[in-house]
Design an enzyme around this catalytic site. Structure first.
Site, PDB file in Angstrom:
ATOM      1  N   ASP A  93       1.009  -1.207  -0.053  1.00 41.34           N
ATOM      2  CA  ASP A  93       0.082   0.050   0.084  1.00 41.34           C
ATOM      3  C   ASP A  93       0.844   1.225   0.100  1.00 41.34           C
ATOM      4  O   ASP A  93       2.148   1.280  -0.158  1.00 41.34           O
ATOM      5  CB  ASP A  93      -1.096   0.035   1.276  1.00 41.34           C
ATOM      6  CG  ASP A  93      -0.112  -0.188   2.395  1.00 41.34           C
ATOM      7  OD1 ASP A  93       0.993   0.364   2.541  1.00 41.34           O
ATOM      8  OD2 ASP A  93      -0.851  -0.212   3.655  1.00 41.34           O
ATOM      9  N   PHE A  97      -2.789   5.262   4.148  1.00 36.68           N
ATOM     10  CA  PHE A  97      -3.914   4.911   5.237  1.00 36.68           C
ATOM     11  C   PHE A  97      -3.482   4.715   6.622  1.00 36.68           C
ATOM     12  O   PHE A  97      -4.342   5.392   7.540  1.00 36.68           O
ATOM     13  CB  PHE A  97      -4.717   3.472   4.548  1.00 36.68           C
ATOM     14  CG  PHE A  97      -5.727   3.040   5.501  1.00 36.68           C
ATOM     15  CD1 PHE A  97      -7.053   3.696   5.447  1.00 36.68           C
ATOM     16  CD2 PHE A  97      -5.703   1.993   6.726  1.00 36.68           C
ATOM     17  CE1 PHE A  97      -7.979   3.320   6.162  1.00 36.68           C
ATOM     18  CE2 PHE A  97      -6.570   1.728   7.266  1.00 36.68           C
ATOM     19  CZ  PHE A  97      -7.889   2.133   7.353  1.00 36.68           C
ATOM     20  N   ASP A 147      -3.044   8.149  -1.774  1.00 35.33           N
ATOM     21  CA  ASP A 147      -4.342   9.008  -1.963  1.00 35.33           C
ATOM     22  C   ASP A 147      -4.644   9.384  -0.575  1.00 35.33           C
ATOM     23  O   ASP A 147      -4.080   9.229   0.498  1.00 35.33           O
ATOM     24  CB  ASP A 147      -5.556   7.778  -2.269  1.00 35.33           C
ATOM     25  CG  ASP A 147      -5.592   6.676  -1.096  1.00 35.33           C
ATOM     26  OD1 ASP A 147      -4.668   6.399  -0.501  1.00 35.33           O
ATOM     27  OD2 ASP A 147      -6.669   6.096  -1.223  1.00 35.33           O
ATOM     28  N   GLN A 209     -11.657   7.525  -5.524  1.00 33.72           N
ATOM     29  CA  GLN A 209     -12.246   7.957  -4.517  1.00 33.72           C
ATOM     30  C   GLN A 209     -13.516   8.516  -4.594  1.00 33.72           C
ATOM     31  O   GLN A 209     -14.167   8.311  -5.857  1.00 33.72           O
ATOM     32  CB  GLN A 209     -11.250   8.838  -3.596  1.00 33.72           C
ATOM     33  CG  GLN A 209     -10.170   8.030  -2.858  1.00 33.72           C
ATOM     34  CD  GLN A 209     -10.430   7.334  -1.778  1.00 33.72           C
ATOM     35  OE1 GLN A 209     -11.393   7.583  -1.251  1.00 33.72           O
ATOM     36  NE2 GLN A 209      -9.397   6.814  -1.228  1.00 33.72           N
ATOM     37  N   GLY A 236     -11.494   3.767  -0.063  1.00 33.56           N
ATOM     38  CA  GLY A 236     -12.266   4.548   0.917  1.00 33.56           C
ATOM     39  C   GLY A 236     -13.748   4.249   1.231  1.00 33.56           C
ATOM     40  O   GLY A 236     -14.585   4.612   1.541  1.00 33.56           O
ATOM     41  N   ASP A 286      -7.958  -7.233  -0.424  1.00 40.02           N
ATOM     42  CA  ASP A 286      -7.269  -7.453   0.790  1.00 40.02           C
ATOM     43  C   ASP A 286      -7.943  -7.115   1.887  1.00 40.02           C
ATOM     44  O   ASP A 286      -8.626  -6.325   1.896  1.00 40.02           O
ATOM     45  CB  ASP A 286      -5.835  -6.806   0.708  1.00 40.02           C
ATOM     46  CG  ASP A 286      -6.159  -5.131   0.939  1.00 40.02           C
ATOM     47  OD1 ASP A 286      -6.236  -4.571   2.164  1.00 40.02           O
ATOM     48  OD2 ASP A 286      -6.562  -4.630  -0.055  1.00 40.02           O
ATOM     49  N   CYS A 324     -13.987 -28.470   6.452  1.00 44.58           N
ATOM     50  CA  CYS A 324     -12.735 -27.497   6.052  1.00 44.58           C
ATOM     51  C   CYS A 324     -11.609 -28.738   6.227  1.00 44.58           C
ATOM     52  O   CYS A 324     -11.404 -29.773   6.931  1.00 44.58           O
ATOM     53  CB  CYS A 324     -12.505 -26.589   7.063  1.00 44.58           C
ATOM     54  SG  CYS A 324     -10.751 -25.550   6.780  1.00 44.58           S
ATOM     55  N   CYS A 326      -8.347 -27.905   6.352  1.00 48.69           N
ATOM     56  CA  CYS A 326      -6.994 -27.196   6.811  1.00 48.69           C
ATOM     57  C   CYS A 326      -6.242 -27.938   7.703  1.00 48.69           C
ATOM     58  O   CYS A 326      -6.912 -28.897   8.574  1.00 48.69           O
ATOM     59  CB  CYS A 326      -7.193 -25.598   7.243  1.00 48.69           C
ATOM     60  SG  CYS A 326      -7.531 -25.508   9.155  1.00 48.69           S
ATOM     61  N   CYS A 329      -8.159 -27.889  11.465  1.00 43.99           N
ATOM     62  CA  CYS A 329      -9.255 -28.927  11.390  1.00 43.99           C
ATOM     63  C   CYS A 329      -9.278 -30.347  11.144  1.00 43.99           C
ATOM     64  O   CYS A 329      -9.822 -31.131  11.653  1.00 43.99           O
ATOM     65  CB  CYS A 329     -10.332 -28.340  10.244  1.00 43.99           C
ATOM     66  SG  CYS A 329     -11.060 -26.716  10.602  1.00 43.99           S
ATOM     67  N   HIS A 355      -6.659 -21.580   9.993  1.00 43.41           N
ATOM     68  CA  HIS A 355      -8.251 -21.867   9.585  1.00 43.41           C
ATOM     69  C   HIS A 355      -8.667 -20.974   8.853  1.00 43.41           C
ATOM     70  O   HIS A 355      -9.122 -20.867   7.783  1.00 43.41           O
ATOM     71  CB  HIS A 355      -8.867 -22.268  10.689  1.00 43.41           C
ATOM     72  CG  HIS A 355     -10.221 -22.644  10.348  1.00 43.41           C
ATOM     73  ND1 HIS A 355     -10.837 -23.478   9.465  1.00 43.41           N
ATOM     74  CD2 HIS A 355     -11.023 -21.452  10.521  1.00 43.41           C
ATOM     75  CE1 HIS A 355     -12.043 -23.138   9.247  1.00 43.41           C
ATOM     76  NE2 HIS A 355     -12.401 -22.029   9.850  1.00 43.41           N
TER      77      HIS A 355
HETATM   78 ZN    ZN Z   1     -10.206 -25.377   9.137  1.00 44.97          ZN
END
Ligand code: ZN
Length: 398
Positions: A93, A97, A147, A209, A236, A286, A324, A326, A329, A355
């Site tokens: 960025d 911000f 910005d 913006q 924004g 993001d 899930c 992952c 999990c 997770h």
């Molecule tokens: Zn998971």
């Protein structure tokens, strides 16, 4: 290297697009989610964790890296990719911000943002030129123009003044990057050893913006594109406006942005926001939500968010999300994760973050597949239905 940045649309379904973004450090399948690595690290994660979870691009914060350890040090270490051990695409960025978020410690002038470091109180002036210089030294694949981030709510007059300043800063940002890129490769700063830039193929995004005012958004979209950035972001939003207003603004703004460039929605959002904004033509996201909320014990699942602190999980042997795949999990129960969280074990942050990132990245993967197969609308409906289950069961406090 100069043409390393490329975007191809492979399929579309309504306004949703399935694309492929090529950067100097590899290809990103879109729509894509970028985990946020504020200090050059996604908190609690290693590069291996990110890869195994399917992250293809990460975001790093210019403000933090500029103050510590310093963009010059990072440039001398060969640039951000080498320094942090991540050889995939990185977006930085502009630093604006975070500087804005300092509240009373910052002042905005036409020249730039004057702020005091949150670390040592030292004074800095972040100009569009400096933001471009820092990002060139860091060598991210995608740099953002500086910005002005306007607080919500803002009157139309305030929003216009701010939007116009963002346009002037956008022109200065673009001019500076083009100048930097015209410098001979191997050019160094006055210290004789710091490279001016570490990624010759760096692309730069302009930011649209205009707060929640359609006329201002329209003007900003037109004038920002006239500057000629590599692609465009919508800024924004997700700053306190209602979800409906956010969706309306994205609906109205995304179609104004060149169809052959990726569209980035900055700082958004919940899993529902992602699917809703893909439906409106957004390609890149993001947000700190999956990582930050993980550290606070909030876990995202297909049935809605789950707060692992809740007493009802004290003896719950099920994984966070039974569908899930992952690491968390596959190995651990809600009861154990609750215990780790309450005991303030470091591992709680890591396992929860694993997770949540997996859930976000996997959701984007399913979205991409659905767009390719022309079944995005049915995925969108099914997701809404399923995601509201726990919310309706009043299990999502906090
Ligand atoms: Zn998971």
């Amino acid at each position: 290297m100069a043409n390393a940045f490329e975007f191809r649309i492979l399929a579309s379904d309504g306004a949703a697009r399935r694309g492929e973004l090529t950067t100097p450090h590899g290809v990103v399948q879109t729509p894509a989610f970028m985990p946020v690595g504020t200090q050059g690290a996604v908190k609690g994660m290693t590069e291996r964790d990110l890869r195994e979870n399917g992250a293809e691009i990460i975001l790093a914060n210019t403000y933090h890296l500029y103050l510590r350890p310093g963009d010059r040090l990072i440039a001398r270490r060969g640039g951000l990719h080498r320094f942090i051990g991540w050889d995939g695409p990185i977006l930085t960025d502009s630093g604006g911000f975070q500087a804005f978020s300092l509240g009373p410690r910052r002042r905005i002038t036409e020249e730039g943002i004057c702020f005091r470091s949150h670390l040592d109180g030292s004074e800095h002036l972040l100009t569009p030129e400096l933001a471009a210089d820092i990002q060139a030294r860091l060598g991210s694949d995608i740099a953002m123009a500086l910005d002005e981030c306007l607080a919500h709510p803002a009157t139309e007059d305030e929003a216009r003044r701010s939007m116009e300043r963002t346009l002037r800063w956008g022109r200065r940002s673009r001019q500076r990057l083009l100048w930097l890129q015209s410098q001979p490769s191997g050019a160094v700063l006055e210290d004789g050893r710091t490279p001016v830039r570490t990624n010759p193929g760096q692309a730069q995004f302009g930011i649209v913006q205009g707060s929640v005012y359609p006329d201002l958004r329209e003007e900003s979209a037109r004038e920002t594109q006239a500057i000629g950035f590599d692609a465009y972001a919508i800024g924004g939003l997700s700053v306190g406006e209602s979800v409906d207003v956010m969706y309306e603004t994205v609906s109205a703004t995304a179609p104004l942005l060149a169809a052959d460039r990726p569209r980035h929605l900055m700082g958004t959002g919940t899993p529902l926001d992602l699917i809703e904004c893909v439906a409106r033509g957004i390609d890149l996201f993001d947000c700190v939500m999956p990582t930050r909320n993980a550290r606070n014990g909030q876990l995202f699942t297909g049935q809605g968010p789950l707060n692992v602190k809740n007493a009802c999980y004290a003896e719950d042997d099920r994984p966070v999300d039974e569908t899930c795949e992952c690491y968390t999990c596959r190995h651990y129960s809600r009861a154990y994760l609750r215990h780790l969280f309450l005991a303030k074990e470091i591992g709680a942050s890591t396992l929860n973050t694993l997770h949540n990132l997996h859930f976000y990245l996997d959701t984007l993967g399913r979205i991409r597949e659905a767009i390719a197969f022309g079944s995005f609308e049915s995925l969108r409906r099914a997701f809404h239905q399923s995601y509201s289950l726990r919310l309706l069961a009043h299990d999502a406090d906090g």
